[in-house]
Design a protein around this motif. Sequence first.
Motif, PDB file in Angstrom:
ATOM      1  N   MET A 171       1.003  -1.142  -0.029  1.00 28.23           N
ATOM      2  CA  MET A 171      -0.105  -0.180  -0.022  1.00 28.23           C
ATOM      3  C   MET A 171       0.910   1.232   0.155  1.00 28.23           C
ATOM      4  N   GLN A 172       2.092   1.019   0.891  1.00 33.96           N
ATOM      5  CA  GLN A 172       2.726   2.504   0.876  1.00 33.96           C
ATOM      6  C   GLN A 172       3.415   2.694  -0.421  1.00 33.96           C
ATOM      7  N   ASP A 226       2.173   1.615  -3.160  1.00 30.39           N
ATOM      8  CA  ASP A 226       1.162   2.267  -4.333  1.00 30.39           C
ATOM      9  C   ASP A 226       0.896   3.671  -4.157  1.00 30.39           C
ATOM     10  N   LEU A 227       0.921   3.976  -2.960  1.00 34.70           N
ATOM     11  CA  LEU A 227       0.659   5.301  -2.571  1.00 34.70           C
ATOM     12  C   LEU A 227       1.779   6.263  -3.311  1.00 34.70           C
ATOM     13  N   MET A 228       2.972   5.815  -3.226  1.00 27.26           N
ATOM     14  CA  MET A 228       4.161   6.685  -3.764  1.00 27.26           C
ATOM     15  C   MET A 228       3.799   6.807  -5.438  1.00 27.26           C
ATOM     16  N   TYR A 277       1.664   8.964  -6.534  1.00 26.14           N
ATOM     17  CA  TYR A 277       2.064  10.608  -6.404  1.00 26.14           C
ATOM     18  C   TYR A 277       3.187  10.418  -7.659  1.00 26.14           C
ATOM     19  N   ALA A 304       5.985   9.526  -7.734  1.00 30.91           N
ATOM     20  CA  ALA A 304       7.055   9.707  -6.922  1.00 30.91           C
ATOM     21  C   ALA A 304       8.529   9.049  -7.726  1.00 30.91           C
ATOM     22  N   ALA A 360      12.995   9.714  -4.237  1.00 28.38           N
ATOM     23  CA  ALA A 360      11.968  10.325  -3.430  1.00 28.38           C
ATOM     24  C   ALA A 360      11.364   9.041  -2.621  1.00 28.38           C
ATOM     25  N   LYS A 373      12.055   9.413   1.059  1.00 32.62           N
ATOM     26  CA  LYS A 373      10.966   9.778   2.131  1.00 32.62           C
ATOM     27  C   LYS A 373      10.294   8.560   2.694  1.00 32.62           C
ATOM     28  N   LEU A 374      10.413   7.364   2.006  1.00 34.38           N
ATOM     29  CA  LEU A 374       9.897   6.354   2.593  1.00 34.38           C
ATOM     30  C   LEU A 374      10.842   5.101   2.950  1.00 34.38           C
ATOM     31  N   PRO A 407      13.617   6.121   5.921  1.00 32.90           N
ATOM     32  CA  PRO A 407      13.066   6.144   7.277  1.00 32.90           C
ATOM     33  C   PRO A 407      12.399   4.827   7.901  1.00 32.90           C
ATOM     34  N   ALA A 408      11.784   4.142   7.062  1.00 28.71           N
ATOM     35  CA  ALA A 408      11.283   2.845   7.413  1.00 28.71           C
ATOM     36  C   ALA A 408      12.024   1.982   7.721  1.00 28.71           C
ATOM     37  N   LYS A 456      11.739   9.658  19.046  1.00 29.96           N
ATOM     38  CA  LYS A 456      11.705  10.836  18.249  1.00 29.96           C
ATOM     39  C   LYS A 456      10.800  10.612  17.155  1.00 29.96           C
ATOM     40  N   MET A 457      11.214   9.391  16.394  1.00 28.71           N
ATOM     41  CA  MET A 457      10.418   9.117  15.019  1.00 28.71           C
ATOM     42  C   MET A 457       8.843   8.751  15.202  1.00 28.71           C
ATOM     43  N   GLY A 458       8.597   8.451  16.594  1.00 32.02           N
ATOM     44  CA  GLY A 458       7.259   7.744  16.840  1.00 32.02           C
ATOM     45  C   GLY A 458       7.289   6.468  16.300  1.00 32.02           C
ATOM     46  N   PHE A 509      -6.659   4.956   0.701  1.00 30.10           N
ATOM     47  CA  PHE A 509      -6.454   3.516   0.721  1.00 30.10           C
ATOM     48  C   PHE A 509      -7.292   3.330   2.079  1.00 30.10           C
ATOM     49  N   PRO A 539       4.719   7.356  10.586  1.00 28.64           N
ATOM     50  CA  PRO A 539       4.803   7.762  12.048  1.00 28.64           C
ATOM     51  C   PRO A 539       5.860   8.392  12.344  1.00 28.64           C
ATOM     52  N   TRP A 540       6.744   8.636  11.368  1.00 29.99           N
ATOM     53  CA  TRP A 540       7.842   9.638  11.609  1.00 29.99           C
ATOM     54  C   TRP A 540       7.642  11.010  11.344  1.00 29.99           C
ATOM     55  N   ILE A 565       7.115  15.765  -2.938  1.00 37.10           N
ATOM     56  CA  ILE A 565       7.533  14.849  -3.922  1.00 37.10           C
ATOM     57  C   ILE A 565       7.167  15.812  -5.341  1.00 37.10           C
ATOM     58  N   MET A 566       6.209  16.259  -5.201  1.00 38.08           N
ATOM     59  CA  MET A 566       5.785  17.178  -6.617  1.00 38.08           C
ATOM     60  C   MET A 566       6.492  18.549  -6.697  1.00 38.08           C
ATOM     61  N   TRP A 622       0.247   8.640  15.839  1.00 33.70           N
ATOM     62  CA  TRP A 622      -0.038   7.672  16.878  1.00 33.70           C
ATOM     63  C   TRP A 622      -1.067   8.350  18.105  1.00 33.70           C
TER      64      TRP A 622
END
Lengths: 332, 273
Positions: free
Chosen positions: A228-229, A231-233, A236, A238, A242, A246-247, A250-251, A327-329, B101, B108-109, B122-123, B152
């Motif tokens: 899903m993540q 697909d979202l990109m 865009y 992207a 990017a 951006k994904l 960090p992940a 810090k990153m939640g 979705f 989360p970050w 991004i754009m 969260w």
Amino acid sequence: MTDATAPTGKPRRKAGARWRVPPLPGMILGLIAVWYLAVIPMNVQETLTAAERAGAEVSPPSAVERRDMGAWALVARNPGELGQSWSLDRPRLPSPHQVLVELYDSTIDEELNGRRGLLRSGSLSNRGLAHHALVTLNATFLGFLIGTGLGILLAIGIVHSRVMDMSVMPWAIVSQTIPIVALAPMIIVVLYSVGIQGLLPKAVISAYLSFFPVVVGMVKGLRSPDAMQMDLMRTYNAPTAAILWKLRLPASVPYLFASLKIAIAASLVGAIVGELPVQKGGLGARMLAGSYYGQTAQIWAALFVAAALAATLVWAIGAAERRTLRKMGMAA
Amino acid sequence: MTTPVTDTPGVPDAKVAVPVISASHLDLTFQTADGPVHALSDITLDIAKGAFVSFIGPSGCGKTTFLRCMAALETPTGGALSINGMPPDEARRARAYGYVFQAAGLYPWRDIGRNVALPLEIMGYSKAEQRERVARVLDLVELSAFENKFPWQLSGGMQQRASIARALAFDADILLMDEPFGALDEIVRDRLNEELLRLWDKTHKTIAFVTHSIPEAVYLSTHIVVMSPRPGRISDVIESPLPRERPLDIRDTPEFIEIAHRVREGLRAGYQE
């Protein structure tokens, strides 16, 4: 049973609870006890030789015969002559207090009272463990940085290129099946022949061990965003960069930290192994010197310093991990 | 606020408008290990500008697949599909639609503001423009006070609203929503339905909305597309006579109940075949 089910309201105290020892100190005490016991059979040959020299009756009296006998049998036949076991000059297995004394002598005492110590010369004594630990730590950090950087770059390549995925990963795995002690001297010799010596060869060996967990962890981490993540990109439109910044990156941070904990310990091992053939300082050199001159207490002292270093480094990474993820939640 | 000009804002009858989404004889067959799966069969549908179209049907009827085709996340194996007069992939590259979705999928970050700013970054929107747009769409979904909160710290419904704001941020005319409220409880869902209608009314977007819920489909839509499975196809297209203004209690009116009944009949017919 009636006692246990009786509605007294108070939880029944377990039998023997009075003697309960907290788990960690309990375990340490247990290990020390085992160690003290193990000293007897390990050192029995030397103990009996020393006792014989001091004029005691030892059974059997022939040293040659004793050499061929089992340690426990000797212990059983000479129960009265074992007093020296824990205070030999050159024990096979030094007893814990001997190691502690050696630790004190080669750190605090050396720096305070040694001719080349911190107090008299203004710099750490090259005979002290602190100096050697720092030498090792230098190579560890440099190797860790190289290994981590290389690992992350390789992982990015593997995730983005099918060719790299197919070609790099098998080699990375093969690289870890070669015993590092066999490889380390070759790396040092090869680098020496092109004029590189000192810190860098050790760091290279250290990096050789530490890049692998980073590659494995980062490949997993960079691939951790779900469909899903991704697909979202895609919606865009992207660009790959990017998505990476951006994904994916960090992940992958939680995966990176898990890898770094392994990598920093591996770096330390690599640095120590790299010091064995060079003999220009460091905990590895110290251990090998100890083994050359039969100074087992010196080996053990260096070993403990190395273990303490590893524990501290892993702990430090863990602390950085907790801070960063909070810090990153993403704190677990 | 710059909203795209629609032909006749406020008028529910969208038949006169140009179709923004147009499918004709669309087919999609997935090749799987168990043999081919006919996910979409002979789908022909025009969606007019400003319409709110719901796709409803049992699992496996291809409603999500159809939506993903519109988003160029799947490629049809037959027929023609155009979005804003372009092939879907071109429309995707032109950022013609925002996609929501079922899961909010916030990072989360990043705090809520930065999550909404993600597509803008991004754009390549300027920082000032990003700030202005984030503020505007957060206001639209009533999350302005939460711009600096992390995901969260928000409830599931608020997270989903944030993800809608994220899809709205770059001003695509089309909003594709794949069961966006499917994971939320009914009370929150009612509230978000109401808000979504208000949002649609304000922004004049064309919305394609996939759902499992008959009341949700009837309440929201100008057109309800009933689909049935194996192979996935359209079994009925119901044009809603309900007015554009829809308070929640419209769901107790006879008109509403009648449309719901027709949808249910359509679903049942699809099953019996």
